[in-house]
Write a protein that holds these residues in place. Sequence first.
Motif, PDB file in Angstrom:
ATOM      1  N   ARG A 188       0.829  -1.210   0.000  1.00  0.00           N
ATOM      2  CA  ARG A 188       0.000   0.000   0.000  1.00  0.00           C
ATOM      3  C   ARG A 188       0.860   1.256   0.000  1.00  0.00           C
ATOM      4  NH1 ARG A 188      -2.379   0.011   5.059  1.00  0.00           N
ATOM      5  NH2 ARG A 188      -1.127   1.776   5.750  1.00  0.00           N
ATOM      6  N   LYS A 189       1.951   1.215   0.746  1.00  0.00           N
ATOM      7  CA  LYS A 189       2.821   2.394   0.875  1.00  0.00           C
ATOM      8  C   LYS A 189       3.852   2.494  -0.245  1.00  0.00           C
ATOM      9  CE  LYS A 189       2.543   2.731   5.928  1.00  0.00           C
ATOM     10  NZ  LYS A 189       3.306   2.688   7.200  1.00  0.00           N
ATOM     11  N   GLY A 190       3.924   1.472  -1.104  1.00  0.00           N
ATOM     12  CA  GLY A 190       4.902   1.495  -2.180  1.00  0.00           C
ATOM     13  C   GLY A 190       6.324   1.275  -1.707  1.00  0.00           C
ATOM     14  N   LEU A 191       6.503   0.476  -0.657  1.00  0.00           N
ATOM     15  CA  LEU A 191       7.822   0.228  -0.073  1.00  0.00           C
ATOM     16  C   LEU A 191       8.344  -1.154  -0.438  1.00  0.00           C
ATOM     17  CD1 LEU A 191       7.144   1.579   3.541  1.00  0.00           C
ATOM     18  CD2 LEU A 191       8.220   2.809   1.633  1.00  0.00           C
ATOM     19  N   GLU A 192       9.648  -1.277  -0.531  1.00  0.00           N
ATOM     20  CA  GLU A 192      10.261  -2.587  -0.706  1.00  0.00           C
ATOM     21  C   GLU A 192      10.349  -3.300   0.641  1.00  0.00           C
ATOM     22  OE1 GLU A 192      14.016  -2.505  -2.663  1.00  0.00           O
ATOM     23  OE2 GLU A 192      13.100  -2.406  -4.651  1.00  0.00           O
ATOM     24  N   LEU A 193      10.400  -4.617   0.593  1.00  0.00           N
ATOM     25  CA  LEU A 193      10.544  -5.416   1.804  1.00  0.00           C
ATOM     26  C   LEU A 193      12.018  -5.555   2.161  1.00  0.00           C
ATOM     27  CD1 LEU A 193       8.152  -8.364   0.859  1.00  0.00           C
ATOM     28  CD2 LEU A 193       7.569  -6.283   2.130  1.00  0.00           C
ATOM     29  N   PRO A 194      12.324  -5.752   3.440  1.00  0.00           N
ATOM     30  CA  PRO A 194      13.706  -6.083   3.801  1.00  0.00           C
ATOM     31  C   PRO A 194      14.104  -7.424   3.186  1.00  0.00           C
ATOM     32  CG  PRO A 194      12.453  -5.384   5.725  1.00  0.00           C
ATOM     33  CD  PRO A 194      11.459  -5.579   4.616  1.00  0.00           C
ATOM     34  N   GLU A 195      15.363  -7.598   2.909  1.00  0.00           N
ATOM     35  CA  GLU A 195      15.841  -8.882   2.407  1.00  0.00           C
ATOM     36  C   GLU A 195      15.659  -9.951   3.477  1.00  0.00           C
ATOM     37  OE1 GLU A 195      19.805  -8.564   1.000  1.00  0.00           O
ATOM     38  OE2 GLU A 195      19.320  -7.104  -0.577  1.00  0.00           O
TER      39      GLU A 195
END
Length: 342
Positions: A188-195
């Motif tokens: 929703r926020k357009g963020l990538e996930l941590p590896e």
Amino acid sequence: MKIMKDNEIALVKEILKKLGASEEDSELVAEATIDADLKGFTSHGLGRFPQYLISIESGTINLKDNITIEKETPAIALINGNSGFGQAVAYKAMKLAVKKAKEVGIGCVGVHNSNHFGVTGFYSDIAVKEGVIGTVLANTDPAIAPFGASEALIGTNPIAIGIPSDSYIAVDMATSVTARGKILESKRKGLELPEGWALDKDGNPTTDPEAALEGSILAFGGFKGYALAFMIEILTGPLVNAEYGKGVTGTASPTKNCTKGDLYIAIDPSKFGSMEDFKAKTTDFCNQARAAGENVSIPGDLEVKKIANAEANGMEIDEKLYEQLKEICDDLDIDFDSYLEE
């Protein structure tokens, strides 16, 4: 922009009552929603709320809910939630488990045919407030792949435990490295996930939330986390007459009937011995842990700090969530902006 605690409770209640929910259900959903946001589980608070409205519109949440107790003994009960609000069904299930625990020492209540209920720890907290130990287990739509595979089969399967004490002692966690709600929130926020959080559908590591939702989330701690999630799947599926594995729907797919299961366990420490002695020894153990180092935390410390901060400063609402809630409120003739602060 942000929203303060009392305003969030009032907003959720107004929306639900305008949609036809009962006063009791509106109150329970509002309390569970703010509990998640205050503790920092924003993926399960107001950010998850639009999903419930989709379920109401789709008919997968029954606004005229009333639980049915299908089987019962002095210590055990099996509840059919009749597709009611997950929060309302869960509250009634834990209250029944607490009642049984106070009568015979332990209460164990299984639930099927319910809905997503927010954060698991809200219900173990209910037991703690009644002076008993609370444990809650649940399964969810498939999210974790079996160890050594890449296709999701097992839910994020949370577990929460609360201990009655002179301080707040509680743990609430998914058996995956992160809750699915955090993946949805990142999308929703357009963020990538941590590896190290997720795999795509081909089993490759990914930081893309969309690819993660199509693939699988990793279990925490490798095989140990997977094994715990596996066992919870059985305790909240076959044991309580709910679905399991690929048969679980509705926790991440609000237009589908929710087929997951829950297990609520309450234990009365006073049936083992002196409650005062139990609390004293628990406090002593906590003190021993804190004395081990100045940066030591015990389970529950982080939530206490987050609650204090959120109550004082409010909860942030990102732009996308604002747009979603604004559209909902406009359709119901509710002045959403009047609930917010800059």
